[in-house]
Scaffold this active site. Structure first.
Site, mmCIF file in Angstrom:
data_model
loop_
_atom_site.group_PDB
_atom_site.id
_atom_site.type_symbol
_atom_site.label_atom_id
_atom_site.label_comp_id
_atom_site.label_asym_id
_atom_site.label_seq_id
_atom_site.Cartn_x
_atom_site.Cartn_y
_atom_site.Cartn_z
ATOM 1 C CG LEU A 97 79.529 2.745 -15.345
ATOM 2 C CD1 LEU A 97 78.789 3.829 -16.108
ATOM 3 C CD2 LEU A 97 78.938 1.380 -15.693
ATOM 4 N N GLY A 142 79.883 3.174 -10.174
ATOM 5 C CA GLY A 142 79.025 2.094 -10.670
ATOM 6 C C GLY A 142 79.026 0.880 -9.753
ATOM 7 C CG ASN A 164 83.818 7.934 -7.202
ATOM 8 O OD1 ASN A 164 82.976 7.144 -7.604
ATOM 9 N ND2 ASN A 164 85.074 7.886 -7.592
ATOM 10 C CD GLU A 165 78.843 8.031 -10.043
ATOM 11 O OE1 GLU A 165 78.965 8.424 -8.861
ATOM 12 O OE2 GLU A 165 78.433 6.905 -10.332
#
Ligand SMILES: CCCCC/C=C\C/C=C\CC/C=C/CC(=O)SCCNC(=O)CCNC(=O)[C@H](O)C(C)(C)COP(=O)(O)OP(=O)(O)OC[C@H]1O[C@@H](n2cnc3c(N)ncnc32)[C@H](O)[C@@H]1OP(=O)(O)O
Length: 581
Positions: A97, A142, A164-165
């Site tokens: 994202l 994303g 890896n958010e």
């Protein structure tokens, strides 16, 4: 129940086919924004979607919307049996994202953004087609969610993939988690998600996050696709839904709540801080390589003051790698000069194409092969503003900022080489401005004062006088200097930013234009103690040779001196021997 719906959907898609898809479905088509292309192969029934949104295929609202629409259409296209997603960027499949969508977001847009992301995921995850990812570059967050929503993943060696958010201080949505669990299992997912693990392709293969490694993932996907397409579509599709049905249903049931959580969660102060820091780190890797560029903004502001009243018909524009349409519009609007910047990541082929197409049309078409892009923005609302039918005059656009809001400019920021290109060309720096939220800064030594609100974006593109007049705050009488607060860093900068000192310097420079350098320096030093030695260091010994130049150019020289690198030195040399490029 779910399967029944699927069957109904497949049946209704059949009847929708003719309507939903253009007749010329086969062949290559590009997205409206040129951010991806679709190559539909009539023989195999396989469509390859190639994402090409520089610099990182990061998924912003518009990109997701277009991509999603394309996938939904393919999902309904009877003659399409398989879809392969890939990227034309050399080392990135998708950076996930667009973080700028989440950093200091506008509530409405944030909501739309997440809704569209949910939508594209559903379109992929529940696609009746065989969908594969040819992951030919990094694919974090994303990017990985998208890849996980496909049926088969082939990745190029060495690049990384993962959810890896948590590294960004955010949380992957439950449906992405579910899709990961379905692929690599509960324990491995939990471990990977909590730690925000990014795996190399080799590691990813070991945990089944990807299915294959190949130096040519697209070719490998095309080959593998042939195996999948040997099976009857309906059986394969129903089997897929049997496997995925519960996850899709859960997502659909929970999507409203998921959206509510997202729009509440993202604007939280702590989340914003974490995102800001992450962005800073991301950008600062590059920033380190860039030299300080002291005062473009202020100089432009000064130029506005001088030039607004008497602008001419000269038009300059900055073109970047994706700007073919822009160039056409410029020609239509009377543009006569074009400067094309290139930086190392530019798409050389595309630039050549622009050059070949437009060389004849512009009086000057100059390429600067070594330019360095500080920031790049895309223009939203191009049609809305009809800007290309308006401008008859000079130009520019640009704004120095490292503001991370959703600025949207289809132009590159001012470059160091501007000064001598510009000469007397009027430059408009249009910003929404005063008490609101600006802005302008250079790379390192000025600080952002405030943010630019997103409505400012359109303003920045309005460089026609008529349009300009429509914005009261941007009338020529505007006191532009008020927009900027400068934090002087050195005497030199001080000279450029201090109104009184600058005036003094102007008078002085005008007066001494034709005078030998030795007589000039002591005077300069009176105003700015270190400047003389700086000029000497730079081997600027022939100020008298710049006699043809407007004294404002001298201001630019000062700026270049301050940036003190080889590139600037060269410019100064050119400056001192030529009036215009
Ligand atoms: C308790 C309540 C819970 C509620 C939960 C509800 C909902 C869930 C909530 C939140 C979920 C949010 C989900 C987010 C998923 C995401 O995708 S977040 C995005 C994460 N992406 C990344 O971390 C990738 C960052 N990028 C990189 O690591 C590298 O760029 C790369 C991909 C490895 C490539 O490296 P390379 O060196 O080749 O390129 P550069 O780093 O120089 O990048 C080029 C250029 O692009 C810019 N950029 C890169 N990635 C992004 C990005 N994702 N967004 C915006 N911009 C990006 C980068 O800054 C460079 O720009 P330049 O310096 O201006 O050239």
């Amino acid at each position: 129940m779910f399967l029944r719906n699927v069957m109904r959907k497949i049946a209704s898609q059949k009847s929708l086919n003719g309507l939903a898809i253009k007749k010329n479905y086969f062949g290559t088509t590009s997205s409206l924004l040129d951010d991806f292309s679709i190559n539909a192969n009539e023989k195999t029934g396989v469509s390859v979607i190639t994402m090409s949104k520089t610099p990182a295929n990061s998924l912003n609202l518009e990109f997701i919307q277009e991509l999603s629409m394309a996938i939904q259409k393919l999902n309904m296209e009877k003659s399409c049996r398989g879809i392969i997603l890939t990227s034309s960027l050399p080392s990135i499949f998708s950076a996930g994202l667009d973080i700028l969508e989440m950093y200091q977001p506008e509530p409405d847009r944030l909501e739309k953004f997440w809704t569209e992301f949910q939508e594209i995921w559903l379109a992929l995850y529940s696609s009746p087609k065989t969908v594969m990812s040819a992951i030919n570059g990094h694919s974090p967050a994303g990017g990985c969610i998208i890849a996980l929503a496909t049926d088969y993943r082939i990745m190029k060696p060495k690049f990384t993939i993962g959810l890896n958010e948590t590294m960004l201080g955010i949380v992957a949505p439950f449906w992405a988690e579910d899709s990961m669990k379905a692929v690599i299992g509960q324990r491995r997912s939990e471990y990977s998600l909590q730690l925000g693990k990014l795996y190399t392709a080799e590691e990813a293969l070991q945990i089944n996050l990807i299915d294959e490694i190949s130096d040519n993932p697209l070719q490998a996907c095309e080959d593998e696709m042939m195996n999948w397409l040997k099976l009857p579509d309906h059986a394969r599709t129903l089997t897929k839904f049997q496997n995925r049905g519960h996850i899709i249903e859960k997502m659909k049931k929970g999507r409203k709540e998921d959206l509510e959580k997202f729009v509440k969660f993202i604007p939280r102060e702590g989340i914003q801080m974490a995102l800001g820091t992450y962005l800073d780190n991301l950008k600062s890797r590059k920033k380190k390589q860039l030299k300080t560029c002291v005062s473009d903004v202020e100089l432009i502001v000064r130029k506005i003051k001088y030039n607004l009243e008497d602008y001419t018909k000269t038009t300059f524009f900055y073109l970047g790698a994706q700007d073919g349409i822009l160039a056409e519009n410029l020609i239509n609007s009377g543009c006569k000069k074009v400067i094309v910047t290139e930086h190392k990541k530019s798409n050389e082929e595309h630039l050549n194409e622009i050059q070949n197409r437009f060389r004849e049309k512009f009086l000057r078409f100059t390429r600067f092969p070594n330019s360095r892009i500080i920031e790049e923005y895309k223009l939203d609302g191009l049609e809305e503003k009809n800007w290309h039918t308006q401008p008859k005059v000079a130009v520019i656009l640009t704004l120095l900022t490292n503001d991370r809001s959703k600025l949207s400019l289809n132009s590159y920021l001012l470059r160091k080489q501007f000064p001598f290109n510009f000469g007397r060309t009027p430059i408009f720096l249009l910003t929404d401005n005063t008490e609101s939220k600006v802005i302008l800064m250079n790379e390192t030594n000025l600080q952002t004062e405030k943010r630019i609100p997103s409505r400012a974006l359109s303003y920045m593109f309005l460089y026609d006088r008529t349009l300009l007049a429509e914005i009261p705050r941007l009338k020529p009488s505007q006191k532009y200097t008020k927009l900027i607060k400068i934090q002087p860093k050195s005497d030199l900068v001080d000279l450029l930013y201090d109104e009184d000192k600058f005036k003094e310097a102007e008078v002085f420079l005008k007066h001494f234009f034709n005078k030998p350098y030795e007589r000039v320096i002591p005077k300069i030093e009176k105003i700015c103690p270190n400047l003389g030695s700086e000029l000497i260091d730079m081997n600027i010994t022939m100020l008298d040779r710049v006699k043809d130049l407007d004294f404002r150019i001298i201001g630019e020289i000062f700026r270049l001196v301050a940036s003190n690198d080889n590139y600037s030195r060269n410019i100064i040399r050119v400056l001192s021997s030529r009036h215009e490029f």
